[in-house]
Design an enzyme around this catalytic site. Sequence first.
Site, short mmCIF file in Angstrom:
data_model
loop_
_atom_site.label_atom_id
_atom_site.label_comp_id
_atom_site.label_asym_id
_atom_site.label_seq_id
_atom_site.Cartn_x
_atom_site.Cartn_y
_atom_site.Cartn_z
N ASP A 162 0.94 -1.19 0.69
CA ASP A 162 -0.30 -0.14 0.02
C ASP A 162 0.63 1.46 -0.04
O ASP A 162 1.40 1.74 1.06
CB ASP A 162 -0.93 0.14 0.96
CG ASP A 162 -2.27 -1.11 1.30
OD1 ASP A 162 -2.17 -1.74 0.35
OD2 ASP A 162 -2.43 -0.94 2.15
N ASP A 191 -0.39 -3.55 -4.75
CA ASP A 191 -1.65 -3.57 -3.94
C ASP A 191 -2.69 -2.18 -4.19
O ASP A 191 -2.61 -1.91 -5.34
CB ASP A 191 -1.86 -3.80 -2.25
CG ASP A 191 -2.81 -4.66 -1.74
OD1 ASP A 191 -4.04 -5.08 -2.86
OD2 ASP A 191 -2.67 -4.62 -0.61
N ASP A 195 -5.65 2.58 1.47
CA ASP A 195 -5.98 1.56 1.71
C ASP A 195 -6.15 2.03 3.38
O ASP A 195 -5.60 2.13 4.62
CB ASP A 195 -5.38 0.17 2.19
CG ASP A 195 -5.38 -0.31 0.47
OD1 ASP A 195 -6.27 0.53 -0.61
OD2 ASP A 195 -5.31 -1.66 0.73
N ARG A 244 -11.45 0.13 -7.48
CA ARG A 244 -11.11 0.15 -6.04
C ARG A 244 -11.39 1.75 -6.22
O ARG A 244 -10.10 1.81 -5.65
CB ARG A 244 -10.81 -0.42 -5.31
CG ARG A 244 -10.04 -2.32 -5.07
CD ARG A 244 -9.55 -2.46 -4.79
NE ARG A 244 -9.68 -4.30 -3.81
CZ ARG A 244 -9.24 -5.03 -3.25
NH1 ARG A 244 -8.22 -4.47 -2.18
NH2 ARG A 244 -10.16 -6.67 -3.30
#
Length: 530
Positions: A162, A191, A195, A244
């Site tokens: 992240d 990734d 987040d 996302r």
Amino acid sequence: MRRPVALRLQAALGTLALAAAAGVVLTMPETASAAAGGATGYATQNGGTTGGAGGQTVRATTGTAIHEALCGRASSSTPIVIEVEGTINHGNTSKVSGDSCNTAADKIELKQVSNITIVGVGNGAVFDQLGIHIRESSNIVIQNVTVRNVKKSGSPTSNGGDAIGMESDVRNVWVDHTTLEASGGESEGYDGLFDMKDNTQYVTLSYSVLRNSGRGGLIGSSESDRSNGYVTFHHNLYENIDSRAPLLRGGVAHMYNNHYVSLNKSGINSRAGAKAKVDNNYFEDSKDVLGTFYTDEAGSWQVSGNIFDNVTWSEPGGDNNPAGPDPKSNTTVSIPYAYTLDDASCVPSVVSGTAGANKGLKVSDGSCTPQSPDPTDPGPTDPTDPTDPTDPDPTDPDPTDPDPTDPPSGTNLSIGAGSDGSSKASGTSYGHVRDGDLGTYWSPVGTTGSVSVKWSSAQSVAKINIREAAGSEGTVGSYRVLNHDTGAVLASGSGAGVIAFSPVSLEKITFEITGASGTPRIAEFETYAG
């Protein structure tokens, strides 16, 4: 196929000179480094997000120096502004130990800490293959930095892949004017860019660029991780993202005035009971930009004023529930903070002129024209400067004037009220701040903490008087006065004494000490209607 997008680092923040060798932390003048105007969106709630405002300012050119700055504080909550310039990577980032920090060698670790600002200055700050990890922390500001190519597999790895990751009881984070980017998806070792999971709340991502990644970011790590939320995304560019943008599992999120370009598989994925308020965004050359995807646990959305430019929609069915081709609201979301919308038609140009690191911290005021921070704004005023036009005039008879020499008038409402706080040192009591006795006092455990006065029914309060115990005068440094009922910041500054603000009706008021020269001793926390 991903579009190659070159990273440009533009020196737009000024030419602050580096005054020592690379990697050395330097004590700098105690001036604010964050953007004028402060946090926006949900980061303004729950007491607000100010980062290290009011604390010492230091300069860092390595990751180790950032960790040293964290570890060199008096406590884990002592405010600090860390100005970063240069490239931060694995080669110059090591673990540093101390009572006020909990760091790691493979990431920038903000763990079990609070009241911190990390801001890029000078020629820019680039976190190269090194992520920023926020865990069990609160009141964090990250501004004007680039974080790129953070991997969870391959070499080197950092932060679970992240760019910026938050987890485990995180509160009040403002990430502003950042550039977060990868060079591929999960198969290439990357990734998420942004987040949030495991009880992360009151976060704003503003004026930032997220691009060239398989995953933009998520709120909630699984369908059962629904303790996150109250997140605002505004004036951001999402470009060349597979999915996302973001993924929401439970909680509430507000997306407004964002520009979404080339969302290749899906965009805002509201699922598992989440609610998304989606206002005046511009979606372009993308697929399935809003809906519930890859699950049969539905979320919901409220839409208004969005533009869908060359957006395609898949057929609904099974675990696929797109909101289009004609998106309609299926819930309502109440937003507790004020905000001004740019018209969706001008969002691409406004976001292009404001979003990302090294853009001069430009913002929008709803006029569809990027605005530069006021270069004449001196930031916090100097109360000792007689030439400061905003300095309170001690001869001013205005009873609302926040001059510390103005005596309070009327009845001290704290007498007979209740009290509580964040912590109390041995031998002290919260009740001592409302007993009318200057010989007793409350002290926090350490140099920072908060104490509150509360009533069983709402009282109108316009002024407080913080009186330090004999022998401890001048210990209180920076502070905030909070309406505990709503989390609104009523006043902030430094030093004890009389503090005035607009009259407010409340049941509980909090005096929060965010910086001090020693252990404060508060003899009385007086409250007045006028």
